[in-house]
Enzyme design. Structure first.
Site, PDB file in Angstrom:
ATOM      1  N   GLY A  21      68.888  43.251  54.502  1.00  0.00           N
ATOM      2  CA  GLY A  21      67.603  42.726  54.581  1.00  0.00           C
ATOM      3  C   GLY A  21      66.295  43.710  54.769  1.00  0.00           C
ATOM      4  O   GLY A  21      65.493  43.908  53.742  1.00  0.00           O
ATOM      5  N   ARG A  22      66.447  44.433  55.832  1.00  0.00           N
ATOM      6  CA  ARG A  22      65.543  45.353  56.231  1.00  0.00           C
ATOM      7  C   ARG A  22      65.342  46.314  55.113  1.00  0.00           C
ATOM      8  O   ARG A  22      63.981  46.654  54.791  1.00  0.00           O
ATOM      9  CB  ARG A  22      66.043  46.113  57.637  1.00  0.00           C
ATOM     10  CG  ARG A  22      64.803  47.001  58.289  1.00  0.00           C
ATOM     11  CD  ARG A  22      65.545  47.811  59.419  1.00  0.00           C
ATOM     12  NE  ARG A  22      66.310  46.863  60.224  1.00  0.00           N
ATOM     13  CZ  ARG A  22      65.924  46.464  61.403  1.00  0.00           C
ATOM     14  NH1 ARG A  22      64.503  46.471  61.898  1.00  0.00           N
ATOM     15  NH2 ARG A  22      66.617  45.651  62.237  1.00  0.00           N
TER      16      ARG A  22
ATOM     17  N   CYS B 132      48.039  36.805  76.068  1.00  0.00           N
ATOM     18  CA  CYS B 132      47.629  36.956  77.730  1.00  0.00           C
ATOM     19  C   CYS B 132      49.137  37.617  78.309  1.00  0.00           C
ATOM     20  O   CYS B 132      49.945  36.639  79.212  1.00  0.00           O
ATOM     21  CB  CYS B 132      47.265  35.519  78.282  1.00  0.00           C
ATOM     22  SG  CYS B 132      45.610  35.184  77.392  1.00  0.00           S
TER      23      CYS B 132
ATOM     24  N   ARG C  94      58.248  42.997  67.691  1.00  0.00           N
ATOM     25  CA  ARG C  94      59.420  43.935  67.866  1.00  0.00           C
ATOM     26  C   ARG C  94      59.262  45.121  68.744  1.00  0.00           C
ATOM     27  O   ARG C  94      60.194  45.444  69.441  1.00  0.00           O
ATOM     28  CB  ARG C  94      59.590  44.819  66.194  1.00  0.00           C
ATOM     29  CG  ARG C  94      60.223  43.490  65.363  1.00  0.00           C
ATOM     30  CD  ARG C  94      60.566  44.153  64.175  1.00  0.00           C
ATOM     31  NE  ARG C  94      61.847  44.852  64.175  1.00  0.00           N
ATOM     32  CZ  ARG C  94      62.129  46.153  64.537  1.00  0.00           C
ATOM     33  NH1 ARG C  94      61.065  46.999  64.297  1.00  0.00           N
ATOM     34  NH2 ARG C  94      63.286  46.537  64.453  1.00  0.00           N
TER      35      ARG C  94
ATOM     36  N   GLU D 172      74.652  42.602  52.286  1.00  0.00           N
ATOM     37  CA  GLU D 172      73.515  41.612  52.702  1.00  0.00           C
ATOM     38  C   GLU D 172      72.125  42.502  53.266  1.00  0.00           C
ATOM     39  O   GLU D 172      72.137  42.536  54.328  1.00  0.00           O
ATOM     40  CB  GLU D 172      73.970  40.690  53.672  1.00  0.00           C
ATOM     41  CG  GLU D 172      75.158  39.912  53.417  1.00  0.00           C
ATOM     42  CD  GLU D 172      75.761  39.159  54.249  1.00  0.00           C
ATOM     43  OE1 GLU D 172      75.451  39.441  55.555  1.00  0.00           O
ATOM     44  OE2 GLU D 172      76.306  38.248  54.166  1.00  0.00           O
TER      45      GLU D 172
HETATM   46  N1  LLP Z   1      73.962  39.802  57.436  1.00  0.00           N
HETATM   47  C1  LLP Z   1      73.890  39.331  58.643  1.00  0.00           C
HETATM   48  C2  LLP Z   1      75.155  38.419  59.083  1.00  0.00           C
HETATM   49  C3  LLP Z   1      72.797  39.730  59.493  1.00  0.00           C
HETATM   50  O1  LLP Z   1      72.939  39.065  60.822  1.00  0.00           O
HETATM   51  C4  LLP Z   1      71.817  40.468  59.420  1.00  0.00           C
HETATM   52  C5  LLP Z   1      70.827  40.781  60.515  1.00  0.00           C
HETATM   53  C6  LLP Z   1      71.732  41.022  57.913  1.00  0.00           C
HETATM   54  C7  LLP Z   1      72.845  40.783  57.266  1.00  0.00           C
HETATM   55  C8  LLP Z   1      70.724  41.762  57.605  1.00  0.00           C
HETATM   56  O2  LLP Z   1      70.596  43.146  58.453  1.00  0.00           O
HETATM   57  P1  LLP Z   1      69.516  44.060  57.882  1.00  0.00           P
HETATM   58  O3  LLP Z   1      69.932  44.578  56.628  1.00  0.00           O
HETATM   59  O4  LLP Z   1      68.420  43.578  57.822  1.00  0.00           O
HETATM   60  O5  LLP Z   1      69.682  45.089  59.099  1.00  0.00           O
HETATM   61  N2  LLP Z   1      65.152  40.954  64.501  1.00  0.00           N
HETATM   62  C9  LLP Z   1      65.964  42.166  64.724  1.00  0.00           C
HETATM   63  C10 LLP Z   1      66.818  42.421  63.398  1.00  0.00           C
HETATM   64  C11 LLP Z   1      67.961  41.229  63.504  1.00  0.00           C
HETATM   65  C12 LLP Z   1      68.943  41.453  62.502  1.00  0.00           C
HETATM   66  C13 LLP Z   1      69.761  40.171  62.444  1.00  0.00           C
HETATM   67  N3  LLP Z   1      70.877  40.174  61.439  1.00  0.00           N
HETATM   68  C14 LLP Z   1      64.859  43.411  64.425  1.00  0.00           C
HETATM   69  O6  LLP Z   1      63.559  42.993  64.155  1.00  0.00           O
HETATM   70  O7  LLP Z   1      65.088  44.485  64.586  1.00  0.00           O
END
Ligand code: LLP
Length: 431
Positions: free
Chosen positions: A292-293, A361, A330, A290
């Site tokens: 995302g980033r 602020c 972030r 999965e």
């Molecule tokens: N799968 C699950 C169950 C997750 O909790 C997450 C991210 C992903 C996949 C995706 O992970 P990635 O490939 O994006 O690393 N707000 C934080 C990141 C929180 C990630 C939450 N879960 C930041 O800005 O660094």
């Protein structure tokens, strides 16, 4: 420059996917999120190809849409044939508005309400990724009421420390997410689940963390999960054909960061798992991940207009911009590093050491401290790179600041995909 979609034009301006960022700022106003559609599609295709090649046709990558969720992104994922990970009814609803085929959606979250569960079932979400026993009971009850048999994965915590920052490490035994293998609770949960008629247990899910660079993190995780699948087969005679290894591959925010060669990393994980399965005398499961980033981060760039440039003699310098922690929390949350360019003239000598700060602020409203920039003047355009993940999706209206617009860039053009919030939008729900 930091990534291949960045360049400097003949006019000396910063270009992103071949577009003059200063001109885009003039056209659409600032603060402004730019998203590079070519880059998003390339990243999705890279995952899809690597999965086909290394895991075979029944395995698939799912885009973790929490990283960046609006209609146009779900449309792109739909067209590219990606599955998606969704974590709320809001994400499900947005995907529906993009006509995303929800049988390819996996519904996460550690606390789905009864309303969420019913909403997801009514709209045909393919899989629930079940975090805990209470939730499982609620899903079974609602599925029974609706007369359906719901496919699920159980989310387990494999007990792996991915060595990333604490707020995003989720695979350890004491995590708020999932059910622990080490404590025996996961085994118990499998036994219980197999007895539920309204539930079709397809396999397991785990996610060890985000912004992960550790060499063998996924191999170690896979070993634990495969061992667990084998133990379940031996003990319960259950065929559990699917394994989701979660997201997490890290991206490069600043020059000093490493990069992950994702197809190569996936190839290594697949080879490792095939060998492990042979040793355990079990079939290779269908694999999901999965990301995302690593799909959207380097597809994003934020443009701001410089306001005050404050020099506190003998102390420090501040460059204030017309956004801040409301559009990019972030640094405030995680101390995250970012690369900042003066978009109007990125190649002028970087003579000013400054903190780039927002307009909220509070003193913690910092986009990036200790940045070296050409000394900007009020009205110039500043660019913050690699903001495609967890910026728009984490934006807020703190201080009643309207959220920025999002513009999608293609090779030849650009289009507005999320309108800038207006002042009227801010009071829309106020009674
Ligand atoms: N799968 C699950 C169950 C997750 O909790 C997450 C991210 C992903 C996949 C995706 O992970 P990635 O490939 O994006 O690393 N707000 C934080 C990141 C929180 C990630 C939450 N879960 C930041 O800005 O660094």
């Amino acid at each position: 420059m930091l990534s291949t979609n960045l360049s400097v034009g003949e006019n000396g301006h910063l270009y992103f996917r071949g577009h003059d960022t200063v001109a885009l700022a003039q056209t659409y106003g600032t603060p402004l999120y730019l998203m590079d559609e070519v880059c998003i599609r390339d990243n999705m295709r890279m995952y899809l190809r690597a999965f086909r090649e290394h895991f075979g046709p029944n395995s698939s990558p799912l885009y973790a849409s929490k990283a960046c969720a609006f209609k146009a992104i779900y449309e792109i994922a739909r067209d590219e044939g990606m599955g998606i990970d969704v974590v709320s009814s809001g994400e499900i609803y947005t995907a529906m508005q993009a006509a995303f085929p929800l049988e390819r959606a996996y519904f996460h979250s550690n606390n789905k309400t009864d309303w969420d569960i019913a909403f997801a079932m009514d709209n045909g979400v393919g899989y629930f990724v079940v975090d805990n026993r209470e939730e499982l009971d609620a899903i079974a009850r609602i599925a029974t009421e609706k007369g359906i048999r719901q496919k699920i994965l159980l989310r387990l915590t494999p007990g792996i420390d991915p060595h990333t920052y604490e707020a995003v490490a989720t695979g350890k035994v004491d995590s708020k997410f999932g059910t622990a293998i080490e404590t025996g609770q996961a085994r118990e949960m499998v036994r219980y689940t197999l007895g539920l008629r309204a539930i079709d247990l397809r396999g397991f899910h785990c996610h060890v963390g985000s912004q992960v660079f550790g060499e063998d993190v996924y191999e170690r995780t896979a070993d634990i999960m495969l061992g667990f699948i084998k133990a379940c087969r031996d003990e319960f005679g259950a065929a559990l054909p699917e394994l989701d290894l979660g997201g997490g591959y890290g991206v490069r925010y600043v020059e000093r960061d490493g990069t992950v060669d994702i197809p190569a990393a996936i190839g290594r994980v697949a080879a490792h798992m095939k060998a492990a399965c042979a040793k355990l005398a079990m079939e290779m499961p269908q694999i999901h991940m999965e990301p995302g980033r690593s799909i959207v981060a380097d597809a994003g760039l934020t443009l701001y207009t410089v306001g005050t440039v404050k020099k506190i003699t003998g102390y420090k310098n501040y460059v204030s911009i017309d956004g801040g922690m409301t559009d990019n929390p972030r640094y405030a949350l995680y101390g995250s590093a970012y690369t900042v360019y003066l978009a109007s003239r990125p190649q002028s000598p970087a003579t000013l050491l400054c903190d780039v700060v927002g307009r909220c602020c509070e003193s913690g409203d910092i986009i990036q401290p200790a940045v070296r920039l050409p000394e900007p003047v009020r009205g110039e355009i500043l660019a913050v790179c690699t903001t495609g993940a967890y910026n728009y999706s984490m934006a807020s209206n703190y201080n009643r600041l309207p959220r920025p617009a999002v513009v999608m860039l293609t090779e030849g053009g650009h289009r507005l995909v999320v309108r800038r919030e207006s002042l009227e939008d801010l009071v829309r729900n106020d009674l």
